[in-house]
Design an enzyme around this catalytic site. Structure first.
Site, short mmCIF file in Angstrom:
data_model
loop_
_atom_site.label_atom_id
_atom_site.label_comp_id
_atom_site.label_asym_id
_atom_site.label_seq_id
_atom_site.Cartn_x
_atom_site.Cartn_y
_atom_site.Cartn_z
N LYS A 50 6.27 -8.82 -15.18
CA LYS A 50 4.96 -9.66 -14.10
C LYS A 50 4.04 -9.74 -15.15
O LYS A 50 2.96 -11.07 -14.62
CB LYS A 50 4.62 -8.43 -13.34
N GLN A 94 2.40 0.18 -8.79
CA GLN A 94 4.01 0.14 -9.44
C GLN A 94 5.21 1.33 -8.89
O GLN A 94 4.51 2.71 -9.15
CB GLN A 94 3.88 -0.10 -10.91
N ASP A 117 1.94 -6.85 -3.08
CA ASP A 117 3.11 -6.25 -2.98
C ASP A 117 3.80 -5.78 -1.15
O ASP A 117 4.73 -6.10 -0.82
CB ASP A 117 3.51 -4.73 -3.17
#
Ligand code: NDP
Length: 281
Positions: A50, A94, A117
């Site tokens: 990413k 994450q 997200d």
């Protein structure tokens, strides 16, 4: 009918080109940060992918590595700093987090306008009422792949196997918005095949290799494989690709299907966040 392989890598690269062109003329570059807690090796690969792509597209990038034993308070302190950091327009913590940390409390600490997200309660609630501000990247990526087939979604039977907050549920909401008739299956679903066989659009988001076999798939259907399973040294999906491709009309490969789209959609969300007025919400 010969199967069409949905090339997620190619479709993602079209998104990357568009994002890169837009970022190149921006004075204040979009800023993204990723917080990693602990030493999960798969997370390490996802984070590197990413951030590498973000940097390549001209984003400002930061990364935070916290110890596996970090407390809730210590993680929330970093979250709060990122909430206040003007150079960072969007950030993610994450997942998965170490088991002693309540994921929901971390998600609740992220400013909604920086929630690229799309996992915070406000983002999920917004999606549920059709206000698609920050859509979870993998779900959005799946929808784009389905749309890339050019097939009509409205009125179709869409079956999603898997009901996680990060994939199954948000994708169900997106497909409902597109006027599909949506069924969500999970580990307690009885006679899974009864549902999958009726699916014009079938999405597998489970994490069990080859769970979806050819006999479970409707002829000519669109099959999207979200699963990532390490089998020996290979990464394979939840769908028995080699056999299902003889039945499906369209199918995503693993790797090279949903994965690249997740990164593209995350960076698209971050670009969007960088353009939001600070007073939004
Ligand atoms: P979760 O483990 O959170 O959810 C899995 C879901 O599958 C659950 O809803 C579970 O049911 C259901 N399930 C488990 N076993 C069965 C079964 N035998 N039959 C039907 N349903 C079953 O996983 P995630 O949603 O986080 O991820 C799913 C997969 O997608 C994983 O392989 C993950 O690595 C991958 N992934 C890939 C991404 C990408 O970018 N390509 C991004 C995110 C995830 P129940 O709720 O009842 O437990």
């Amino acid at each position: 009918m010969t199967v069409k392989i949905i090339d997620g890598k190619k479709i993602a690269s079209q998104f990357f080109d568009k994002i890169k062109a837009e970022v190149s003329v921006m004075k204040n570059k979009p800023g993204i940060a990723i917080v990693k807690v602990g030493n999960d090796p798969a997370s390490e690969i996802y984070i590197n992918n990413k951030l590498k792509k973000a940097a390549e597209l001209g984003f400002y990038v930061e990364r935070f590595n916290l110890d596996e034993k970090s407390t809730l308070g210590e993680i929330l302190k970093v979250v709060d700093k990122l909430n206040q950091n003007n150079k960072i327009h969007g950030f993610i913590v994450q997942l998965p987090l170490p088991t002693h940390i309540d994921e929901k409390l971390i998600m609740g600490g992220i400013l909604p306008q920086k929630d690229v997200d799309g996992f915070t309660p406000l983002s999920m609630g917004n999606l549920a009422i059709g206000n698609n501000l920050m859509i979870p990247a993998t779900a959005k990526g799946c929808l784009e792949l389905i749309k890339s087939t050019g097939q009509k979604i409205s009125g179709k039977n869409a079956v999603i196997v898997g009901r996680s907050n990060i994939v199954g549920k948000p994708l169900a909401l997106l497909l409902l918005q597109e006027n599909a008739t949506v069924t969500i299956c999970h580990s307690k679903t009885r006679n899974l095949v009864k549902y999958t066989q009726n699916a014009d659009i079938l999405v597998a988001a489970v994490g069990k290799s080859k769970l979806i076999t050819a006999d479970m798939v409707k002829k000519g259907s669109i099959v999207i494989d979200v699963g990532i399973n390490k089998v020996g040294s290979k990464i394979i999906g939840d769908v028995d690709f080699e056999n299902v491709k003889d039945v499906a009309g369209y199918i995503t490969p693993v790797p090279g299907g949903v994965g690249p789209m997740t990164i593209a959609m995350l960076l698209e969300n971050t670009l969007k966040a960088s353009k939001l007025p600070r007073s939004h919400y």
